[in-house]
Design a protein around this motif. Structure first.
Motif, mmCIF file in Angstrom:
data_model
loop_
_atom_site.group_PDB
_atom_site.id
_atom_site.type_symbol
_atom_site.label_atom_id
_atom_site.label_comp_id
_atom_site.label_asym_id
_atom_site.label_seq_id
_atom_site.Cartn_x
_atom_site.Cartn_y
_atom_site.Cartn_z
ATOM 1 N N VAL A 63 0.856 -1.195 0.000
ATOM 2 C CA VAL A 63 0.000 0.000 0.000
ATOM 3 C C VAL A 63 0.888 1.240 0.000
ATOM 4 O O VAL A 63 1.845 1.326 0.783
ATOM 5 N N ALA A 64 0.598 2.172 -0.863
ATOM 6 C CA ALA A 64 1.383 3.408 -0.940
ATOM 7 C C ALA A 64 1.354 4.141 0.397
ATOM 8 O O ALA A 64 0.295 4.363 0.976
ATOM 9 N N GLY A 65 2.530 4.504 0.899
ATOM 10 C CA GLY A 65 2.632 5.215 2.164
ATOM 11 C C GLY A 65 2.869 4.321 3.358
ATOM 12 O O GLY A 65 3.296 4.805 4.417
ATOM 13 N N TYR A 66 2.594 3.014 3.221
ATOM 14 C CA TYR A 66 2.849 2.074 4.318
ATOM 15 C C TYR A 66 4.226 1.463 4.083
ATOM 16 O O TYR A 66 4.541 1.025 2.971
ATOM 17 N N PRO A 67 5.087 1.410 5.099
ATOM 18 C CA PRO A 67 6.509 1.110 4.863
ATOM 19 C C PRO A 67 6.840 -0.344 4.567
ATOM 20 O O PRO A 67 7.995 -0.649 4.247
ATOM 21 N N THR A 68 5.899 -1.242 4.653
ATOM 22 C CA THR A 68 6.199 -2.664 4.437
ATOM 23 C C THR A 68 4.965 -3.350 3.861
ATOM 24 O O THR A 68 3.836 -2.879 4.095
ATOM 25 N N PRO A 69 5.129 -4.424 3.110
ATOM 26 C CA PRO A 69 3.950 -5.146 2.609
ATOM 27 C C PRO A 69 3.090 -5.684 3.750
ATOM 28 O O PRO A 69 3.604 -6.104 4.794
ATOM 29 N N ILE A 70 1.781 -5.680 3.560
ATOM 30 C CA ILE A 70 0.830 -6.136 4.575
ATOM 31 C C ILE A 70 0.359 -7.542 4.210
ATOM 32 O O ILE A 70 -0.045 -7.784 3.071
ATOM 33 N N PRO A 71 0.394 -8.500 5.150
ATOM 34 C CA PRO A 71 -0.178 -9.821 4.867
ATOM 35 C C PRO A 71 -1.692 -9.707 4.689
ATOM 36 O O PRO A 71 -2.395 -9.188 5.555
ATOM 37 N N LEU A 72 -2.191 -10.201 3.575
ATOM 38 C CA LEU A 72 -3.607 -10.111 3.242
ATOM 39 C C LEU A 72 -4.143 -11.521 2.992
ATOM 40 O O LEU A 72 -3.657 -12.227 2.108
ATOM 41 N N PHE A 73 -5.128 -11.933 3.792
ATOM 42 C CA PHE A 73 -5.739 -13.253 3.649
ATOM 43 C C PHE A 73 -7.074 -13.094 2.918
ATOM 44 O O PHE A 73 -7.909 -12.270 3.305
ATOM 45 N N TYR A 74 -7.260 -13.915 1.899
ATOM 46 C CA TYR A 74 -8.465 -13.818 1.085
ATOM 47 C C TYR A 74 -8.987 -15.218 0.795
ATOM 48 O O TYR A 74 -8.256 -16.074 0.284
ATOM 49 N N SER A 75 -10.245 -15.459 1.140
ATOM 50 C CA SER A 75 -10.840 -16.787 0.965
ATOM 51 C C SER A 75 -11.852 -16.826 -0.179
ATOM 52 O O SER A 75 -12.529 -17.841 -0.361
ATOM 53 N N GLY A 76 -11.964 -15.741 -0.934
ATOM 54 C CA GLY A 76 -12.930 -15.702 -2.032
ATOM 55 C C GLY A 76 -12.446 -16.439 -3.270
ATOM 56 O O GLY A 76 -11.332 -16.985 -3.312
ATOM 57 N N ASP A 77 -13.279 -16.449 -4.286
ATOM 58 C CA ASP A 77 -12.982 -17.168 -5.522
ATOM 59 C C ASP A 77 -12.316 -16.287 -6.567
ATOM 60 O O ASP A 77 -11.913 -16.793 -7.622
ATOM 61 N N GLU A 78 -12.215 -14.992 -6.317
ATOM 62 C CA GLU A 78 -11.614 -14.077 -7.278
ATOM 63 C C GLU A 78 -10.135 -14.421 -7.487
ATOM 64 O O GLU A 78 -9.366 -14.537 -6.528
ATOM 65 N N ALA A 79 -9.726 -14.628 -8.734
ATOM 66 C CA ALA A 79 -8.330 -14.922 -9.051
ATOM 67 C C ALA A 79 -7.549 -13.612 -9.088
ATOM 68 O O ALA A 79 -7.801 -12.750 -9.939
ATOM 69 N N ILE A 80 -6.612 -13.454 -8.162
ATOM 70 C CA ILE A 80 -5.824 -12.236 -8.069
ATOM 71 C C ILE A 80 -4.520 -12.430 -8.840
ATOM 72 O O ILE A 80 -3.803 -13.413 -8.625
ATOM 73 N N GLU A 81 -4.228 -11.499 -9.709
ATOM 74 C CA GLU A 81 -3.014 -11.574 -10.520
ATOM 75 C C GLU A 81 -1.879 -10.832 -9.844
ATOM 76 O O GLU A 81 -2.077 -9.757 -9.259
ATOM 77 N N LYS A 82 -0.705 -11.400 -9.902
ATOM 78 C CA LYS A 82 0.465 -10.756 -9.315
ATOM 79 C C LYS A 82 0.706 -9.395 -9.971
ATOM 80 O O LYS A 82 0.591 -9.245 -11.186
ATOM 81 N N ALA A 83 1.026 -8.389 -9.129
ATOM 82 C CA ALA A 83 1.333 -7.010 -9.551
ATOM 83 C C ALA A 83 0.092 -6.231 -9.976
ATOM 84 O O ALA A 83 0.212 -5.097 -10.451
ATOM 85 N N SER A 84 -1.105 -6.785 -9.803
ATOM 86 C CA SER A 84 -2.318 -6.039 -10.139
ATOM 87 C C SER A 84 -2.658 -5.048 -9.022
ATOM 88 O O SER A 84 -2.288 -5.256 -7.857
ATOM 89 N N LEU A 85 -3.357 -3.977 -9.371
ATOM 90 C CA LEU A 85 -3.806 -2.984 -8.396
ATOM 91 C C LEU A 85 -5.188 -3.397 -7.902
ATOM 92 O O LEU A 85 -6.112 -3.585 -8.695
ATOM 93 N N ILE A 86 -5.338 -3.576 -6.577
ATOM 94 C CA ILE A 86 -6.591 -4.076 -6.014
ATOM 95 C C ILE A 86 -7.085 -3.149 -4.916
ATOM 96 O O ILE A 86 -6.314 -2.439 -4.262
ATOM 97 N N ALA A 87 -8.408 -3.156 -4.725
ATOM 98 C CA ALA A 87 -9.057 -2.428 -3.632
ATOM 99 C C ALA A 87 -9.633 -3.453 -2.673
ATOM 100 O O ALA A 87 -10.379 -4.350 -3.085
#
Length: 554
Positions: free
Chosen positions: A100-124
């Motif tokens: 996340v822009a402005g946050y100094p380190t990557p945040i662990p994000l757990f997602y149990s949905g069916d949406e296929a997330i692509e590496k390097a994509s911008l997500i909300a």
């Protein structure tokens, strides 16, 4: 001893940053720094005083600023950022490294949905923000309730995703199941095709560094490019430039994981050493890598993977000459090829120094790691080099990568089956007592092994190891099985229902497939065995009250 001059600075810097992150206060870090500077002054090491003080204070200040920035970051209603890395867990959930822009380190994000997330994509992302139980610069994790893809990966990131997806498809289409998970992992660090049981097999046998890209892969790539440039009779500086470009392309394809970053910086230091090897010793290069990486990412100070990588490298550098002198003469008398002696020496050196760390991290130690690494050592370079050629070939409009993958398949098949065979050996892994006592025992045993090898007790250690495993084979004969249908059993949907099961039941079967597969039998406090057939696979019950998994995990 000039090659040792950076070790104190790197060590104090590492301890100071780790103390700040673990304790949450600067007082312990300041105390460590003051003690180190005072010791240097007492011994009149003015240069060390300056280097230790400047580097440690700078890295600690950098970590403190990052921690402050993370704590003061205002949590938005909807988090918007990039998915840096994506890992599918045993439960089927996705673990996303969320930048996340402005946050100094990557945040662990757990997602149990069916949406296929692509590496390097911008997500909300919208979801619950919780406190992270693992120490680090940031102290939050997000459990996503909803994810919207704002923008797919573009530019070079999109091309990298295309390369990884195309290579994964080619692997799935051309090689057998035993090679599908390992091949993309070793070549590109893509572990999407590895199931949890396969990953656990590599962990239990000390081969987890092969199931994804590690320092050995970087070393093989850089060495191959340098050797090719040498045979093409180009100059030293051109060789270094070509190797640097190859290393940059390789790392960008693999991704900026902590272990890859460490391996890449070490490879860079090795390239600089080519220009003037008399002034660049391996241990000095490792110290430089530690210093650079801790400035780049303060979180590495508390990452087990970073610690294991550095410890293994340092162990090989320091113990290899000692162990080779001890093992070389007796093994040569037994007509053992020198290349096998060297592989055995490297495996023992790396294993001995990492035993205490693994014991602290996993509370178990693999006793077959040296054997497994020696057996698979010859198969690693062909997979890495031919695999990278196959990646490039997969970009062509013709299916020219399939013959290469078929050539590679026997090597990956060999590694996979060596791992399975070693995992099923008796006492392949041993439990280590919780707390510092177990770690101390692991250290003492490792030191005694080094002393025994140095004193020439190679034959005795070999005979003792063979007797240990032979006794295990005899002792590991399983007692008669119990047919679950002949006992009073109950089938429940979720773990939470165990408390409601009547105490007269003799077996509980849980249908819920979620969660990580267990590495030990599960029983209730009343002594009722609990089976998870959809999570742990085939597990048998025996008349002596024990349970045994079909894959040998317990």
């Amino acid at each position: 001893m000039t090659e040792l001059r950076l070790i104190p600075a790197a060590a104090v810097m590492w301890m100071a940053v780790a103390a700040l992150i673990l304790s949450g206060t600067w007082k312990i870090s300041a105390g460590l720094l003051c003690v180190a500077v005072l010791v240097s002054c007492v011994f009149k090491l003015w240069g060390q005083t300056l280097v230790i003080g400047a580097l440690s204070a700078g890295a600690t200040l950098m970590a403190a600023l990052r921690i402050h920035s993370a704590r003061e970051f205002p949590p938005p209603q909807t988090w918007v950022g990039n998915a840096e890395t994506i890992k599918v867990l045993a439960s089927g959930d996705q673990l996303i490294s969320f930048r996340v822009a402005g946050y100094p380190t990557p945040i662990p994000l757990f997602y149990s949905g069916d949406e296929a997330i692509e590496k390097a994509s911008l997500i909300a992302v919208s979801g619950r923000v919780q406190t992270d139980s693992f120490p680090g610069v940031g102290d939050i994790v997000i459990s996503a309730e909803d994810i919207d893809v704002v923008e797919a990966a573009t530019g070079y990131s999109a091309w990298v995703n295309h390369v990884r997806d195309g290579f994964a498809y080619a692997v799935e289409s051309s090689v057998g199941e035993s090679s599908q998970g390992l091949l993309p992992g070793m070549v590109l660090g893509d572990t999407r095709l590895q199931d949890p049981l396969e990953s656990q097999t590599y962990i239990d046998t000390g081969l987890s560094h092969l199931s994804a890209v590690s320092g050995s892969n970087v070393a093989i790539v850089v060495s191959a490019v340098v050797l090719l440039s040498y045979f093409l009779t180009v100059g030293p500086r051109v060789r270094v430039a070509v190797a640097l470009v190859s290393l940059a392309i390789f790392v960008s394809l693999v991704g900026f994981e902590p272990s890859v970053l460490r391996a890449s910086v070490t490879g860079l230091v090795g390239l600089l050493a080519i220009i003037n090897s008399s002034r660049m010793e391996p241990i000095q290069g490792l110290s430089l890598a530690v210093i650079f990486l801790l400035f780049y990412d303060s979180n590495l100070a508390v990452h087990y993977g970073f610690l294991l990588s550095c410890a293994a490298t340092a162990g090989i550098v320091m113990l290899y000459p000692l162990l080779y002198r001890a093992l070389g003469p007796p093994l040569s008398r037994w007509h053992t090829p020198d290349i096998l002696v060297r592989a055995l020496t490297v495996a023992i050196a790396a294993d001995l120094v990492t035993i205490p760390i693994i014991a602290l991290m996993a509370r178990q130690v693999s006793l077959v790691a040296v054997l497994a690494n020696v057996l698979v050592d010859i198969a690693v370079p062909p997979i890495t080099l031919l695999g990278l050629i196959a990646v490039l070939a997969s970009l062509l409009p013709w299916p020219v990568e399939y013959p290469l993958l078929k050539i590679i398949e026997p090597f990956t098949w060999w590694i996979h089956h060596v791992a399975q065979w070693c995992q099923q050996l008796p006492h392949a892994t041993v439990e280590v007592a919780a707390g510092w006592l177990g770690i101390a025992w692991a250290c003492v045993i490792g030191l005694w092994i080094v002393v025994a090898l140095h004193q020439g007790f190679v034959r005795e250690l070999l005979i003792g190891s063979l007797l240990f495993f032979a006794f295990g084979m005899w002792h590991n004969k399983l007692p008669a099985q119990i047919d679950p249908s002949t006992v009073r059993f109950v089938v429940i949907a979720e773990v939470s229902e165990i408390a409601d099961v009547a105490r007269d039941k003799e077996l509980i079967i849980v249908e819920d497939p979620s969660g990580l597969s267990s590495d030990r039998p599960t029983i209730t406090k009343e002594g009722i065995p609990v089976l998870f057939p959809y999570r742990d696979g085939d597990v048998t019950l025996h008349v002596d009250g024990t349970q045994h998994a079909a894959d040998g995990r317990f």
